[in-house]
Design an enzyme around this catalytic site. Sequence first.
Site, PDB file in Angstrom:
ATOM      1  N   GLU A  44      23.647  18.524  17.741  1.00  0.00           N
ATOM      2  CA  GLU A  44      23.799  17.633  18.786  1.00  0.00           C
ATOM      3  C   GLU A  44      24.272  16.445  18.159  1.00  0.00           C
ATOM      4  OE1 GLU A  44      20.752  16.682  21.571  1.00  0.00           O
ATOM      5  OE2 GLU A  44      22.257  16.305  23.164  1.00  0.00           O
ATOM      6  N   MET A  80      14.826  18.548  18.070  1.00  0.00           N
ATOM      7  CA  MET A  80      16.189  18.805  18.702  1.00  0.00           C
ATOM      8  C   MET A  80      15.793  20.151  19.478  1.00  0.00           C
ATOM      9  SD  MET A  80      19.146  18.598  19.189  1.00  0.00           S
ATOM     10  CE  MET A  80      19.852  19.886  20.375  1.00  0.00           C
ATOM     11  N   GLU A  92      10.814  18.372  24.417  1.00  0.00           N
ATOM     12  CA  GLU A  92      11.683  19.302  23.864  1.00  0.00           C
ATOM     13  C   GLU A  92      11.518  20.514  24.931  1.00  0.00           C
ATOM     14  OE1 GLU A  92      13.939  18.401  21.907  1.00  0.00           O
ATOM     15  OE2 GLU A  92      13.011  16.686  21.459  1.00  0.00           O
TER      16      GLU A  92
HETATM   17 ZN   LIG Z   1      15.769  14.958  24.419  1.00  0.00          ZN
END
Ligand SMILES: [Zn+2]
Length: 1028
Positions: free
Chosen positions: A298, A434, A468
């Site tokens: 990302e 992430m 997350e």
């Molecule tokens: Zn986030």
Amino acid sequence: ALQIIRLISLPLCVVERANLPRNMIENSMFEEEPDVVDLAKDSASFPVCSYEVAYEPRSSRLLVRGLGENDMDEDEEDCESSARLLGMSFMNRSSSHRPSSSPYTRQPPPRSCSRPSARTMVVCVLFLVIVASMTMVLYFLPGCTFTKTGCKPNKTTPIEPVYPESTNGTLFPWAQLRLPQSVHPLSYDLTLNPDLDNMIFSGRTVIDMLVLHNTKRIVLHSANLNITKATFKVGFKGEYKPAQQIAVKFTEDLKAGQHCVLTLEYSAKLSHTYDGFYNSSYTDKDGNKRVLAATQFEPLSARKAFPCFDEPAFKATFLVKITRKPNYKTLSNMPKANVTALPNGLLRDEFERTSVNMSTYLVAFIVADFTPISKNVSETLVSVYSVPEKKEHTEYALDTASKLLEFYNNFFEIGYPLKKLDLVAIPDFLAGAMENWGLITFRETSLLVGKQSSSLEKQVVASVIAHELAHQWFGNLVTMSWWNDLWLNEGFATYMQYTSLQTVLPHLDIVNVCFMRFRAMEKDALNSSHAVSTEVNTPEQVEEMFDSVSYEKGASILLMLKASLPGDGQFRKGIIQYLNQFSGLNTDTNDLWNSLTQVDVSTQHQNVSEMMSSWTSQKGFPLVTVSRKGDQVTLTQEHFLLTSDNATHTSSLWNIPVTYVNDSCSLAPECRQVFTLKTKSETLRLPESVKWLKLNYRNTGFYIVHYGDEGWAALRDALSSNVSVLTHEDRASLIHNIFALSRLGRVSVRHVFNLLDYMTNETETTPVLEALLQLNNLYRLLDKRQEHTLVARMKVYILHQFGSLMNNQTWVEEESVSKQELRSALLETACGLNEENCTQQAKALFQKYVDSNGTTRIPGDLQQVVFNVAAQSDEDWPTLLNMYEHVTYDAEKRKMLRGLASTQDARRIVWILNAGLKGDIIQTQELPLVINTVCNGFAGYLFAWDFIQENWDHLIEKFPVGSFAIQTVIKSVTSQFSTQAHLYQVKGFFSSLKERGAQMRSVQEALETIRLNQRWMDKNLPTLKKWL
Ligand SMILES: [Zn+2]
């Protein structure tokens, strides 16, 4: 998206940038019908595209959503067909064959006919008439090309797009950053052969695609990959590096409905930055260097690991195969399906095909020798992985993740869809974490905590995990269509992180969200800020969306909405509906507001869409000014815009759910009264006997309030006689608001200090933290301006105001999180100002720690202040550096690093900056933290400024232009400048960068901040000198 690491507590200020709000009417007109391709019926009649024939009947009926935006092939379409398309689209739209609740259709634009009343019917009819007449005009209007931006008159010939040249010298068949919509990927088979000895990898990507519109080309992303073989034997193949695109072009059309397969073989180097498929290493307990490879995709880096359609709306399934040496393990999004021994002694792991359609940025794989601990939660195997020697620090994460997974499964009423969920601590990792689906990656400091860690450290880890995990629904299951709506991912995950922890781990005291709001406001008050949902195109603009507007402002406006809805369950019902309706699909901001509006059944309540779009479609937030005359209270709103240019005005208006309490009832929730301010100014009545009013009860709204001289005086008097007449959040918001108003130039600095007078009686964490933060900012600004006398007086002032509270703090273990926060802030300030009592205590604790060889414990919340003090001593700094190199526990290690970087010794400052860049003793991932810490001190901030100018190219090689790390660096080095000379320097340097960063919003922010600092100083220095 990812959890970003916050370093900075104090942003201060700006240049014009056009933020084009999406024109909703225009967009809705351009929607085509969603394509519905019946493969079972049509497959026989469609020749599959040649070469590699692959047609797999999937489900008999394949529905494709998100294709609404026409191919964007406008450059190739003539006027007539565009106009026809438009006409057809319009006719279909109004024929109401489509049930609007189908997940495969776009939601109607806000304020259209979802709940017909007489008024809305009239509006709708009018709207239809306008659309119909525009359509007819367009249809008959010769010589114009209709594009998304409107009707462009043609000159004599149709506009030819300028195609760029591809690497091999021929013309590349596509001229835009966004990919064409004509071909959609359905599934990928990825084979990766990483070679960790040589830091290279090769790969093979097989993409199964569906042609949606006739086209002569396939365009997809690829960056830094050396493509060695492609299966399309005929047809042009080319690469256009600036757009990170490759293309295959055909002489004959691929026909809509056709199914085709593209196979690409390639090789590349493992990246040495923090994105793509990158290599990382760590030193094990025996001192050996161990290497590993991991991914961070990302936002735009999947294309660096495999060629793909790298935009979030191109969802597909993925099957991953990775070869490895026998002493390594591999991980990917899905559980391992099988292992094959290869003739060369390597093993090939094959993972199950993803059971969900997902965006490319969520794909992940890791090759490492990590060890796991695991636990079953409902149908899911939850595991936490770390390097072997840190295994004992993984238990807290496993326990927390399990509790949170259970919570979310119930809260969303949609079960987590995969069979496993891995949480992996990676030694070299730039972001905080992430949310890759099923394989969440973390920085070690965001996942690993020891049994002895303080609850404050646990709070950090639990927050990141909660964030997350929330993404597994918000972001992974339902994804924003494009990065302009990143806040749908990040604002929501940030919102859920607070909500879930309050329920699941209440002892962590995550009740206080004030600071999140305050920090988001600092950025959002600038002219260079952007709307929550804003247009983005270039990679830098995409990177820059990862900022406090998407995260903290996004979460703040959700909290405000929730607080303004009647009944607690309403908001939850709305988001469950949203998740169900768009499960597996892509959305934009309006989809969310529409879902929430649909649930809102109470008739007297206003339309959620109408209210919330005023918060997401324009930048900034309102200032509400209160003025009282007799029993009349007038509330006026305006844009709270910090600008050095007094002539800048905006006519922005917000739909503000104003809340207020007064002296007769000010604490309990029942005291709260609500008033919706939609227009510029409105009046309400209040008995004259009311002594004072406090707006924005418990600070749940995203606005600032000015009470006027009398209003402020009344509040100040009330607090001076009894601190507890307001909640601690209300007290903190008064402190924040008055500092902000001083920066805006509405109140003098004298008034700010008058309010702070009450604080000698203040003992609550929130108001004290906010006051300390503001005063420290001011202190640093004066320090950097070398106003020595004022700095000395400021120090006396702070120690006087908070002296008794500082002296009351203990230096032993403390249980309560809130008390830990209070203590560490007070003592860091006291020791930072060289307060004798504090530094003595800290030195003694450090000595005890050294003497025991690290076996006695410094309470977690006191470690920072102890290391900071130690680092100021000539003898202790090397001792601390030695400890830093050997300590395994990461949270502690990071505090040591901040201590080391807080030194005021010039040589050491220069050394530590360079060491951070070099990356051997100090990991490069920590460089933004090092720079930020150095900049806070007087000795280092100019070195840091020189350092980033000299090493800019090196920095942007490690941290992409626009990334959060670069935003942090720029803010750190520039936010304390307040003179014309520095303004010129900063302007000169950044404009010289051109495409290497000159266009960043952070640069505009930096310039604006310096101008505002300068203005504040010019205005307030004389008063401060007279008064302090
Ligand atoms: Zn986030």
